[in-house]
Design an enzyme around this catalytic site. Structure first.
Site, PDB file in Angstrom:
ATOM      1  N   TYR A 100       0.856  -1.193   0.000  1.00 57.17           N
ATOM      2  CA  TYR A 100       0.000   0.000   0.000  1.00 57.17           C
ATOM      3  C   TYR A 100       0.884   1.233   0.000  1.00 57.17           C
ATOM      4  O   TYR A 100       1.841   1.320   0.769  1.00 57.17           O
ATOM      5  CB  TYR A 100      -0.867   0.009   1.266  1.00 57.17           C
ATOM      6  N   GLU A 183      -2.865   7.581  -4.554  1.00 56.62           N
ATOM      7  CA  GLU A 183      -2.794   6.315  -3.824  1.00 56.62           C
ATOM      8  C   GLU A 183      -2.714   5.137  -4.785  1.00 56.62           C
ATOM      9  O   GLU A 183      -3.372   5.144  -5.829  1.00 56.62           O
ATOM     10  CB  GLU A 183      -4.050   6.173  -2.954  1.00 56.62           C
TER      11      GLU A 183
END
Ligand code: GDP
Ligand code: MN
Length: 361
Positions: A100, A183
């Site tokens: 992530y 992201e």
């Protein structure tokens, strides 16, 4: 503005971030034309403006034989209530590990903050909640063009060094695209290298013109009307219509309705210097929402004149009860005009909201 995955991936790839081969389709039949280029092992991903599509059934695996029927299935679904109109067809990656990474602005230090986790993918929130140390964060000075190597090492910990150039490229995209959030979850390793398997980019609304981004979301008729008049307008799911001038005053009105356990139907800020005509448009717009029985108009007369507002409300001539609270320029004249036509103008916003609550009940 939040971009859809395929839009964000297009931008990320311009910055050198590897993304899977893919194509956007708007109907299930279109999938076949893309398979020769993409390959037979694919992922079909609903392009809807909601998070957690994977868990909500918005990401489906398919192969050459099932691609069209799977696409058909996806197009027939609603993902968290949002109908699927566009689907991204992508080569399926042979994922070894999911990481992530995200970049946002840290409000307290007012600088970009980069977050990284070894356990990315759909369970990241649970993982981060259970163990705060699962997510590492570094603050990067906005004066730097790159994430400095020492910070990158801190961020990655034991994760593969091959992720570093991709994260750095994401940092470039974040800065140059005036992003509020960039992201990649998951950022994956595969035998073919590192890929952004998903992509999210939120561009600061104030930078859309500079970025040459045009907003082409499905707007409702009322939202289009609001945009035409330059109103800040958001639809909510309550029953009390709200019109104010200035975001602060309008928000306070919403807060007060909430405080008295009421529910606002909308937020509408008419903006500065609203004249009679603008007020009429605003009142008619809010009155056209279904289920509205009362509208609170809460205005401060500055450049905006209360008598103009009164005339605007009267000219609108709408069915829902309009309760007015105004103070400032030409207040007396405004009050007189409204009273003449049987409208209630109350002294305080507290009284106006309470009165609206009574009508709504
Ligand atoms: P989100 O749920 O909206 O964040 O959608 P994602 O694009 O992140 O997809 C959800 C999950 O689907 C990912 O975390 C992966 O586990 C899986 N997934 C997505 N693309 C691929 C792929 O190309 N190959 C494999 N094996 N899994 C994928
Ligand atoms: Mn994701």
């Amino acid at each position: 503005m939040k971009l859809l995955e395929y839009e964000a991936k297009r931008i990320f790839s311009e910055y050198g971030i590897p993304v899977p081969k893919g194509a956007l389709i708007r109907a299930p039949e279109e999938v076949a034309t893309h398979l020769p280029e993409i390959g037979d092992t694919v992922v079909l991903k609903a392009q809807v403006d909601v998070g957690g599509r994977g868990k909500a059934g918005g990401v489906l695996m398919a192969d050459g034989a099932t691609a069209e029927s799977t696409a058909q299935e996806l197009f027939s679904r609603e993902i968290k209530g949002v109908p699927v109109r566009e689907v991204l067809v992508e080569e399926r990656l042979a994922i070894e590990h999911e990481y992530y990474v995200s970049i946002a602005i840290d409000r307290s230090s007012r600088q970009p903050v980069v977050l990284f986790a070894d356990a990315g993918g759909v369970e990241i929130e649970n993982a981060a909640q259970e163990d705060e140390s699962a997510v590492r964060r570094v603050i990067v000075s906005p004066l730097l063009c790159d994430i400095p190597p020492f910070l990158m090492r801190e961020l990655l910990g034991g994760a593969p060094k091959a992720l570093a150039p991709v994260i750095n490229a994401l940092y470039h995209a974040f800065q140059e695209k005036d992003a509020m959030l960039a992201e990649v979850n998951p950022l994956v390793t595969t035998p073919q290298g590192v890929y952004a398997a998903d992509a999210k980019l939120i561009v600061d609304d104030n930078a859309l013109a500079r970025q040459g981004i045009t907003v082409n979301r499905d707007l409702s008729e009322r939202e289009r009307e609001a945009e035409k008049h330059g109103f800040s307008y958001v639809e909510l799911d309550g029953t009390i219509g709200v019109i104010g001038n200035g975001a602060g005053l309008t928000m306070s009105t919403l807060d007060l309705i909430e405080y008295y356990n009421g529910r606002a139907a909308n937020f509408l800020d008419v903006g500065g210097g609203a004249d009679q005509e603008r007020v009429t448009h605003a009142v008619r717009l809010v009155a056209s929402m279904p289920g509205i029985s009362v509208i609170v108009v809460n205005l401060l007369g500055g450049i905006t004149r209360c008598d103009e507002v009164a005339k605007g409300i009267i000219a609108a001539g709408v069915a829902p009860t309009v309760i007015v609270r105004m103070a400032g320029t030409n207040e007396e004249e405004g009050r007189r005009l409204l009273a003449e036509c049987g409208y209630r103008m109350l002294e305080s916003m507290d009284a106006a909201v309470k009165a609206a609550m009574e009508v709504a009940e």
